[in-house]
Design a protein around this motif. Structure first.
Motif, mmCIF file in Angstrom:
data_model
loop_
_atom_site.group_PDB
_atom_site.id
_atom_site.type_symbol
_atom_site.label_atom_id
_atom_site.label_comp_id
_atom_site.label_asym_id
_atom_site.label_seq_id
_atom_site.Cartn_x
_atom_site.Cartn_y
_atom_site.Cartn_z
ATOM 1 N N UNK A 1 10.167 -12.009 -67.383
ATOM 2 C CA UNK A 1 9.764 -11.113 -66.279
ATOM 3 C C UNK A 1 9.184 -11.828 -65.055
ATOM 4 N N UNK A 2 9.581 -13.078 -64.842
ATOM 5 C CA UNK A 2 9.094 -13.845 -63.676
ATOM 6 C C UNK A 2 9.575 -13.230 -62.353
ATOM 7 N N UNK A 3 10.830 -12.782 -62.338
ATOM 8 C CA UNK A 3 11.389 -12.214 -61.099
ATOM 9 C C UNK A 3 10.773 -10.829 -60.854
ATOM 10 N N UNK A 4 10.641 -10.042 -61.912
ATOM 11 C CA UNK A 4 9.985 -8.736 -61.788
ATOM 12 C C UNK A 4 8.571 -8.926 -61.222
ATOM 13 N N UNK A 5 7.892 -9.981 -61.652
ATOM 14 C CA UNK A 5 6.540 -10.261 -61.134
ATOM 15 C C UNK A 5 6.587 -10.629 -59.655
ATOM 16 N N UNK A 6 7.572 -11.453 -59.270
ATOM 17 C CA UNK A 6 7.699 -11.853 -57.852
ATOM 18 C C UNK A 6 7.872 -10.638 -56.939
ATOM 19 N N UNK A 7 8.601 -9.637 -57.437
ATOM 20 C CA UNK A 7 8.872 -8.437 -56.635
ATOM 21 C C UNK A 7 7.784 -7.374 -56.784
ATOM 22 N N UNK A 8 6.927 -7.535 -57.784
ATOM 23 C CA UNK A 8 5.857 -6.563 -58.008
ATOM 24 C C UNK A 8 6.239 -5.452 -58.963
ATOM 25 N N UNK A 9 7.398 -5.596 -59.629
ATOM 26 C CA UNK A 9 7.886 -4.542 -60.527
ATOM 27 C C UNK A 9 7.296 -4.655 -61.940
ATOM 28 N N UNK A 10 6.641 -5.764 -62.248
ATOM 29 C CA UNK A 10 5.997 -5.932 -63.556
ATOM 30 C C UNK A 10 4.581 -5.437 -63.412
ATOM 31 N N UNK A 11 4.264 -4.304 -64.036
ATOM 32 C CA UNK A 11 2.996 -3.639 -63.784
ATOM 33 C C UNK A 11 2.356 -3.119 -65.061
ATOM 34 N N UNK A 12 1.095 -2.765 -64.907
ATOM 35 C CA UNK A 12 0.405 -2.126 -66.016
ATOM 36 C C UNK A 12 0.920 -0.698 -66.115
ATOM 37 N N UNK A 13 1.257 -0.302 -67.333
ATOM 38 C CA UNK A 13 1.754 1.053 -67.551
ATOM 39 C C UNK A 13 0.839 1.747 -68.542
ATOM 40 N N UNK A 14 0.718 3.040 -68.379
ATOM 41 C CA UNK A 14 -0.126 3.809 -69.278
ATOM 42 C C UNK A 14 0.729 4.931 -69.862
ATOM 43 N N UNK A 15 1.086 4.782 -71.132
ATOM 44 C CA UNK A 15 1.926 5.767 -71.784
ATOM 45 C C UNK A 15 1.116 6.443 -72.880
ATOM 46 N N UNK A 16 0.789 7.698 -72.676
ATOM 47 C CA UNK A 16 0.002 8.472 -73.650
ATOM 48 C C UNK A 16 -1.289 7.750 -74.030
ATOM 49 N N UNK A 17 -1.946 7.169 -73.033
ATOM 50 C CA UNK A 17 -3.226 6.509 -73.266
ATOM 51 C C UNK A 17 -3.110 5.073 -73.749
ATOM 52 N N UNK A 18 -1.884 4.620 -74.026
ATOM 53 C CA UNK A 18 -1.682 3.238 -74.465
ATOM 54 C C UNK A 18 -1.308 2.406 -73.239
ATOM 55 N N UNK A 19 -2.158 1.420 -72.924
ATOM 56 C CA UNK A 19 -1.928 0.583 -71.746
ATOM 57 C C UNK A 19 -1.141 -0.662 -72.149
ATOM 58 N N UNK A 20 -0.079 -0.945 -71.406
ATOM 59 C CA UNK A 20 0.715 -2.143 -71.663
ATOM 60 C C UNK A 20 1.314 -2.627 -70.348
ATOM 61 N N UNK A 21 1.881 -3.822 -70.377
ATOM 62 C CA UNK A 21 2.568 -4.349 -69.201
ATOM 63 C C UNK A 21 4.066 -4.119 -69.390
ATOM 64 N N UNK A 22 4.746 -3.811 -68.296
ATOM 65 C CA UNK A 22 6.186 -3.610 -68.386
ATOM 66 C C UNK A 22 6.792 -3.390 -67.017
ATOM 67 N N UNK A 23 8.088 -3.202 -67.012
ATOM 68 C CA UNK A 23 8.828 -2.953 -65.766
ATOM 69 C C UNK A 23 8.536 -1.544 -65.285
ATOM 70 N N UNK A 24 8.165 -1.443 -64.018
ATOM 71 C CA UNK A 24 8.079 -0.127 -63.403
ATOM 72 C C UNK A 24 9.404 0.064 -62.668
ATOM 73 N N UNK A 25 10.079 1.163 -62.973
ATOM 74 C CA UNK A 25 11.382 1.419 -62.364
ATOM 75 C C UNK A 25 11.238 1.361 -60.852
ATOM 76 N N UNK A 26 11.939 0.419 -60.231
ATOM 77 C CA UNK A 26 11.831 0.233 -58.791
ATOM 78 C C UNK A 26 13.118 -0.374 -58.247
ATOM 79 N N UNK A 27 13.357 -0.134 -56.962
ATOM 80 C CA UNK A 27 14.575 -0.618 -56.313
ATOM 81 C C UNK A 27 14.213 -1.278 -54.990
ATOM 82 N N UNK A 28 14.909 -2.369 -54.714
ATOM 83 C CA UNK A 28 14.705 -3.126 -53.474
ATOM 84 C C UNK A 28 16.037 -3.235 -52.762
#
Length: 158
Positions: free
Chosen positions: A98-125
């Motif tokens: 996820x190095x490229x996702x990080x460069x673009x800012x698409x690798x983010x903290x996500x909160x799914x049903x109270x469970x916090x994790x890191x992952x891709x946030x659906x995004x388009x450039x």
């Protein structure tokens, strides 16, 4: 946390492996418009809907000289299965670490049903012919997204 890459800035460069084993290098696409979209996971409902929408708009996008690239942390085999299952007509790129996702800012903290994790946030450039970010869509809602992208592409071509 990574910052989103901003509109008007140069698109971060990358070279990533594609679903067919080739390498895709952003610099090689200079002079054409690129739709670079980040999605969480191959063959899941939202990601499938999004990929199929871009697949179905392929002719219209091609007419404007657009190259579509999908990016997720899935491996080449997973991408190839996803591509073949849904007849996708554009490359899916492997961003395992996820190095490229990080460069673009698409690798983010996500909160799914109270469970916090890191992952891709659906995004388009949308990257213009000069390699600059023309438009950023964060937290993409899949329904109608392909139409919005096409609308922005048309503005670039004016």
């Amino acid at each position: 946390m990574a910052e989103w890459v901003e509109e008007g800035k140069k698109a971060p460069s990358f070279t990533l492996p594609a679903d067919d084993g080739t390498k895709v290098k952003l610099a090689d696409l200079n002079g054409s418009i690129v739709v670079l979209y980040f999605y969480p996971k191959d063959d899941t409902p939202g990601c499938t809907k999004e990929a199929c929408a871009f697949r179905d708009r392929h002719a219209e996008l091609k007419k404007h000289g657009v190259t579509v690239l999908g990016v997720s942390p899935d491996d080449k085999e997973s991408h190839a299965k996803f591509r073949d299952k849904f007849d996708l007509n554009f490359p899916l790129l492997v961003d395992k670490d996820h190095k490229i996702a990080e460069k673009y800012g698409a690798w983010r903290e996500k909160n799914m049903y109270g469970k916090v994790s890191m992952g891709i946030q659906r995004s388009t450039f949308l990257i213009d012919e000069e390699g600059k970010i023309a438009k950023v869509w964060k937290r993409v809602q899949v329904a109608g997204h392909d139409a919005k992208v096409l609308e922005e592409v048309a503005k670039l071509k004016k």
